[in-house]
Design a protein around this motif. Structure first.
Motif, PDB file in Angstrom:
ATOM      1  N   PHE A 163       0.870  -1.173   0.000  1.00 21.39           N
ATOM      2  CA  PHE A 163       0.000   0.000   0.000  1.00 21.39           C
ATOM      3  C   PHE A 163       0.907   1.223   0.000  1.00 21.39           C
ATOM      4  O   PHE A 163       1.949   1.219   0.660  1.00 21.39           O
ATOM      5  N   TYR A 164       0.518   2.269  -0.716  1.00 16.72           N
ATOM      6  CA  TYR A 164       1.350   3.469  -0.716  1.00 16.72           C
ATOM      7  C   TYR A 164       0.486   4.712  -0.851  1.00 16.72           C
ATOM      8  O   TYR A 164      -0.663   4.657  -1.319  1.00 16.72           O
ATOM      9  N   SER A 165       1.021   5.822  -0.403  1.00 15.53           N
ATOM     10  CA  SER A 165       0.307   7.087  -0.514  1.00 15.53           C
ATOM     11  C   SER A 165       1.031   7.987  -1.508  1.00 15.53           C
ATOM     12  O   SER A 165       2.267   8.001  -1.575  1.00 15.53           O
ATOM     13  N   GLU A 166       0.251   8.729  -2.274  1.00 11.54           N
ATOM     14  CA  GLU A 166       0.819   9.649  -3.251  1.00 11.54           C
ATOM     15  C   GLU A 166      -0.225  10.711  -3.566  1.00 11.54           C
ATOM     16  O   GLU A 166      -1.404  10.382  -3.789  1.00 11.54           O
ATOM     17  N   LYS A 168      -1.725  12.738  -1.648  1.00  7.19           N
ATOM     18  CA  LYS A 168      -2.783  12.724  -0.627  1.00  7.19           C
ATOM     19  C   LYS A 168      -3.822  11.628  -0.846  1.00  7.19           C
ATOM     20  O   LYS A 168      -4.917  11.672  -0.275  1.00  7.19           O
ATOM     21  N   ALA A 169      -3.493  10.627  -1.662  1.00  5.73           N
ATOM     22  CA  ALA A 169      -4.387   9.486  -1.881  1.00  5.73           C
ATOM     23  C   ALA A 169      -3.644   8.197  -1.528  1.00  5.73           C
ATOM     24  O   ALA A 169      -2.414   8.165  -1.501  1.00  5.73           O
ATOM     25  N   THR A 170      -4.408   7.135  -1.239  1.00  2.64           N
ATOM     26  CA  THR A 170      -3.830   5.836  -0.892  1.00  2.64           C
ATOM     27  C   THR A 170      -4.142   4.831  -1.990  1.00  2.64           C
ATOM     28  O   THR A 170      -5.265   4.802  -2.518  1.00  2.64           O
ATOM     29  N   TYR A 171      -3.153   3.995  -2.302  1.00  2.47           N
ATOM     30  CA  TYR A 171      -3.321   2.991  -3.359  1.00  2.47           C
ATOM     31  C   TYR A 171      -2.848   1.625  -2.864  1.00  2.47           C
ATOM     32  O   TYR A 171      -1.984   1.538  -1.987  1.00  2.47           O
ATOM     33  N   MET A 172      -3.421   0.586  -3.455  1.00  5.84           N
ATOM     34  CA  MET A 172      -2.890  -0.757  -3.229  1.00  5.84           C
ATOM     35  C   MET A 172      -2.284  -1.240  -4.547  1.00  5.84           C
ATOM     36  O   MET A 172      -2.883  -1.111  -5.609  1.00  5.84           O
ATOM     37  N   HIS A 173      -1.076  -1.753  -4.449  1.00  7.53           N
ATOM     38  CA  HIS A 173      -0.345  -2.248  -5.617  1.00  7.53           C
ATOM     39  C   HIS A 173      -0.375  -3.768  -5.576  1.00  7.53           C
ATOM     40  O   HIS A 173       0.095  -4.385  -4.616  1.00  7.53           O
ATOM     41  N   CYS A 174      -0.951  -4.390  -6.612  1.00  6.23           N
ATOM     42  CA  CYS A 174      -1.116  -5.840  -6.648  1.00  6.23           C
ATOM     43  C   CYS A 174       0.042  -6.510  -7.381  1.00  6.23           C
ATOM     44  O   CYS A 174       0.761  -5.883  -8.166  1.00  6.23           O
ATOM     45  N   TYR A 175       0.198  -7.804  -7.141  1.00  4.98           N
ATOM     46  CA  TYR A 175       1.269  -8.548  -7.801  1.00  4.98           C
ATOM     47  C   TYR A 175       1.122  -8.503  -9.322  1.00  4.98           C
ATOM     48  O   TYR A 175       2.100  -8.629 -10.053  1.00  4.98           O
ATOM     49  N   SER A 176      -0.103  -8.320  -9.792  1.00 12.78           N
ATOM     50  CA  SER A 176      -0.346  -8.257 -11.236  1.00 12.78           C
ATOM     51  C   SER A 176       0.271  -7.022 -11.866  1.00 12.78           C
ATOM     52  O   SER A 176       0.400  -6.926 -13.085  1.00 12.78           O
ATOM     53  N   ASP A 183      -9.855   3.692  -0.127  1.00 12.05           N
ATOM     54  CA  ASP A 183     -10.318   4.838   0.650  1.00 12.05           C
ATOM     55  C   ASP A 183     -10.004   4.672   2.138  1.00 12.05           C
ATOM     56  O   ASP A 183     -10.878   4.833   2.994  1.00 12.05           O
ATOM     57  N   ILE A 184      -8.744   4.324   2.441  1.00  7.86           N
ATOM     58  CA  ILE A 184      -8.301   4.159   3.824  1.00  7.86           C
ATOM     59  C   ILE A 184      -6.893   4.742   3.936  1.00  7.86           C
ATOM     60  O   ILE A 184      -6.004   4.344   3.176  1.00  7.86           O
ATOM     61  N   PRO A 185      -6.637   5.649   4.855  1.00  9.73           N
ATOM     62  CA  PRO A 185      -5.286   6.206   4.999  1.00  9.73           C
ATOM     63  C   PRO A 185      -4.313   5.167   5.550  1.00  9.73           C
ATOM     64  O   PRO A 185      -4.710   4.197   6.206  1.00  9.73           O
ATOM     65  N   TYR A 199       4.281  -4.507   6.883  1.00  6.29           N
ATOM     66  CA  TYR A 199       5.110  -3.622   7.706  1.00  6.29           C
ATOM     67  C   TYR A 199       5.222  -2.259   7.042  1.00  6.29           C
ATOM     68  O   TYR A 199       5.462  -2.165   5.834  1.00  6.29           O
ATOM     69  N   ARG A 200       5.061  -1.211   7.832  1.00  9.73           N
ATOM     70  CA  ARG A 200       5.183   0.150   7.307  1.00  9.73           C
ATOM     71  C   ARG A 200       6.651   0.574   7.378  1.00  9.73           C
ATOM     72  O   ARG A 200       7.190   0.823   8.451  1.00  9.73           O
ATOM     73  N   VAL A 201       7.283   0.683   6.221  1.00 12.85           N
ATOM     74  CA  VAL A 201       8.720   0.964   6.177  1.00 12.85           C
ATOM     75  C   VAL A 201       9.032   2.450   6.262  1.00 12.85           C
ATOM     76  O   VAL A 201      10.149   2.838   6.623  1.00 12.85           O
ATOM     77  N   ASN A 202       8.062   3.288   5.906  1.00 17.71           N
ATOM     78  CA  ASN A 202       8.242   4.738   5.986  1.00 17.71           C
ATOM     79  C   ASN A 202       6.864   5.389   5.945  1.00 17.71           C
ATOM     80  O   ASN A 202       5.840   4.699   5.968  1.00 17.71           O
ATOM     81  N   ARG A 203       6.825   6.708   5.864  1.00 20.97           N
ATOM     82  CA  ARG A 203       5.522   7.389   5.931  1.00 20.97           C
ATOM     83  C   ARG A 203       4.679   7.163   4.676  1.00 20.97           C
ATOM     84  O   ARG A 203       3.476   7.421   4.681  1.00 20.97           O
ATOM     85  N   LYS A 204       5.288   6.637   3.589  1.00 25.56           N
ATOM     86  CA  LYS A 204       4.569   6.495   2.325  1.00 25.56           C
ATOM     87  C   LYS A 204       4.177   5.070   1.959  1.00 25.56           C
ATOM     88  O   LYS A 204       3.390   4.880   1.032  1.00 25.56           O
ATOM     89  N   CYS A 205       4.709   4.055   2.660  1.00 26.57           N
ATOM     90  CA  CYS A 205       4.572   2.698   2.123  1.00 26.57           C
ATOM     91  C   CYS A 205       4.473   1.618   3.199  1.00 26.57           C
ATOM     92  O   CYS A 205       5.210   1.635   4.182  1.00 26.57           O
ATOM     93  N   ILE A 206       3.542   0.670   2.983  1.00 24.34           N
ATOM     94  CA  ILE A 206       3.394  -0.532   3.800  1.00 24.34           C
ATOM     95  C   ILE A 206       3.623  -1.732   2.886  1.00 24.34           C
ATOM     96  O   ILE A 206       2.957  -1.868   1.857  1.00 24.34           O
ATOM     97  N   LEU A 207       4.550  -2.618   3.258  1.00 19.85           N
ATOM     98  CA  LEU A 207       4.935  -3.739   2.404  1.00 19.85           C
ATOM     99  C   LEU A 207       4.346  -5.064   2.875  1.00 19.85           C
ATOM    100  O   LEU A 207       4.210  -5.310   4.072  1.00 19.85           O
ATOM    101  N   ASN A 208       4.077  -5.936   1.912  1.00 21.48           N
ATOM    102  CA  ASN A 208       3.764  -7.341   2.185  1.00 21.48           C
ATOM    103  C   ASN A 208       5.088  -8.107   2.138  1.00 21.48           C
ATOM    104  O   ASN A 208       5.838  -8.012   1.174  1.00 21.48           O
ATOM    105  N   ILE A 209       5.378  -8.872   3.184  1.00 19.70           N
ATOM    106  CA  ILE A 209       6.674  -9.556   3.262  1.00 19.70           C
ATOM    107  C   ILE A 209       6.892 -10.499   2.080  1.00 19.70           C
ATOM    108  O   ILE A 209       8.020 -10.687   1.620  1.00 19.70           O
ATOM    109  N   LYS A 210       5.815 -11.069   1.542  1.00 22.06           N
ATOM    110  CA  LYS A 210       5.960 -12.016   0.443  1.00 22.06           C
ATOM    111  C   LYS A 210       6.300 -11.330  -0.877  1.00 22.06           C
ATOM    112  O   LYS A 210       6.706 -11.990  -1.834  1.00 22.06           O
ATOM    113  N   ALA A 211       6.144 -10.007  -0.924  1.00 21.39           N
ATOM    114  CA  ALA A 211       6.410  -9.281  -2.167  1.00 21.39           C
ATOM    115  C   ALA A 211       7.873  -8.872  -2.306  1.00 21.39           C
ATOM    116  O   ALA A 211       8.306  -8.461  -3.386  1.00 21.39           O
ATOM    117  N   ILE A 212       8.638  -8.993  -1.236  1.00 25.16           N
ATOM    118  CA  ILE A 212      10.019  -8.503  -1.257  1.00 25.16           C
ATOM    119  C   ILE A 212      10.886  -9.370  -2.173  1.00 25.16           C
ATOM    120  O   ILE A 212      10.984 -10.577  -1.993  1.00 25.16           O
TER     121      ILE A 212
END
Length: 251
Positions: A163-166, A168-176, A183-185, A199-212
Motif C-alpha cells: 500500500f502506498y500514498s501519493e 494525498k491518496a492511498t493505493y494498493m499495488h497488486c502482484y499483477s 479509501d483508507i489512509p 510492515y510500514r517501512v516509511n511514511r509512504k509505504c506498507i509492504l507485504n513480506i511475500k512481495a520482497i
C-alpha cells in the motif's frame, strides 16, 4: 541446562526463539505447532521445566491444551495480542513476551523464571474468558474493495504487494502490476493489516513480506527494498525503522 518446550504455530518464529534460548544456555526439547500436537506430546513425555506458549495456534487457542493435560511447568506466554492479553497476564502474575521477541526482554523473563522456579497461580479460564469474551482476539482485514469505473473490485490482502500514498491518496499495488485506489489512509491500514505479513517501512509505504524481491544497503544506514512490479518510486526503509524492520523479517 534448563529444558523447555516451545508451542508456536509459526515455524520461523519458533526457530528464532529456539536460537535465542540456546544462546541463553537453554535446551529446547521439542517445538510443537498445534493444540493436538501439544496434547499428544504431554501425554507421552515428562513435563519440561518451562513452556513458551503462543496464544493462538493453528487449530485453536492454546488454553485448550490444559483442558486435556496438566503439565507442572512454568509458562511464559508469547503473543502479538498485547492490547487484549496484557491485563489478563498481569492479573495472573504471568510472564509474557510481545512479538517480535526482544533479546533483553527474553533474558529478563528467564531471570524471573530462574528466581522463582515454579509456576505461578494461573487462572487459565480467567485468561481465556478475557481473550474470547467481549474483547476477542484481534482480527485483520483479509480483503479490500476498489472502484474501477462503475464496478467494485474485490482484492484479497494476499494479492497486495504494498500500500502506498501519493498526492494525498492511498493505493494498493497488486502482484499483477495494477494499482487501485483504496479509501483508507495508511495510518488506519497499519492497524487493520496483519503485522506478521505487512510492515510500514516509511511514511509512504506498507509492504507485504511475500512481495520482497531484494533488499539493498542505502545511504545513511538506510535500506532499499525491491518488490514485485513496483516502479512508482524507490522504497527506502527509514533509518529509525531499520532495526525493527530486520526484526520483522526474522520473526
Amino acid at each position: 541446562m534448563t529444558k523447555v518446550v516451545i508451542i508456536e504455530d509459526e515455524k520461523p518464529a519458533a526457530r528464532r526463539l529456539q536460537r535465542m534460548l540456546t544462546n541463553l544456555g537453554m535446551t529446547t526439547e521439542v517445538m510443537l505447532h498445534s493444540v493436538s500436537d501439544a496434547v499428544k506430546w504431554f501425554q507421552n513425555n515428562p513435563d519440561p521445566e518451562l513452556i513458551f506458549l503462543d496464544i493462538q495456534l493453528s487449530d485453536g487457542l492454546s488454553f485448550e491444551i490444559f483442558e486435556q493435560v496438566s503439565p507442572k511447568s512454568a509458562i511464559i506466554f508469547t503473543t502479538a495480542y498485547d492490547e487484549y492479553a496484557l491485563k489478563a497476564f498481569k492479573l495472573n502474575s504471568i510472564d509474557y513476551l510481545l512479538k517480535p521477541i526482544d533479546d533483553e526482554e527474553l533474558e529478563a523473563a528467564i531471570t524471573k523464571f530462574e528466581s522463582t522456579r515454579k509456576k505461578e497461580g494461573l487462572d487459565l479460564q480467567e485468561i481465556r474468558s478475557m481473550l474470547t469474551g467481549q474483547s476477542s482476539l484481534k482480527t485483520y482485514k483479509t480483503r479490500f474493495t476498489a472502484q474501477v469505473g462503475q464496478h467494485l473490485k474485490l482484492v484479497e490482502a494476499s494479492d497486495i504487494a504494498c500500500f502506498y500514498s501519493e498526492n494525498k491518496a492511498t493505493y494498493m499495488h497488486c502482484y499483477s502490476g495494477r494499482n487501485y485506489p483504496v479509501d483508507i489512509p495508511l495510518e488506519q491500514l497499519e492497524d487493520e493489516l496483519d503485522p506478521e505479513k505487512f510492515y510500514r517501512v516509511n511514511r509512504k509505504c506498507i509492504l507485504n513480506i511475500k512481495a520482497i524481491k531484494d533488499i539493498l544497503t542505502y545511504s545513511n544506514s538506510r535500506l532499499e527494498v525491491k518488490i514485485e512490479n513496483f516502479t512508482e518510486f524507490q522504497i527506502i526503509v527509514s533509518r529509525e525503522r531499520v532495526k525493527d524492520f530486520k526484526s520483522w523479517l526474522n520473526n
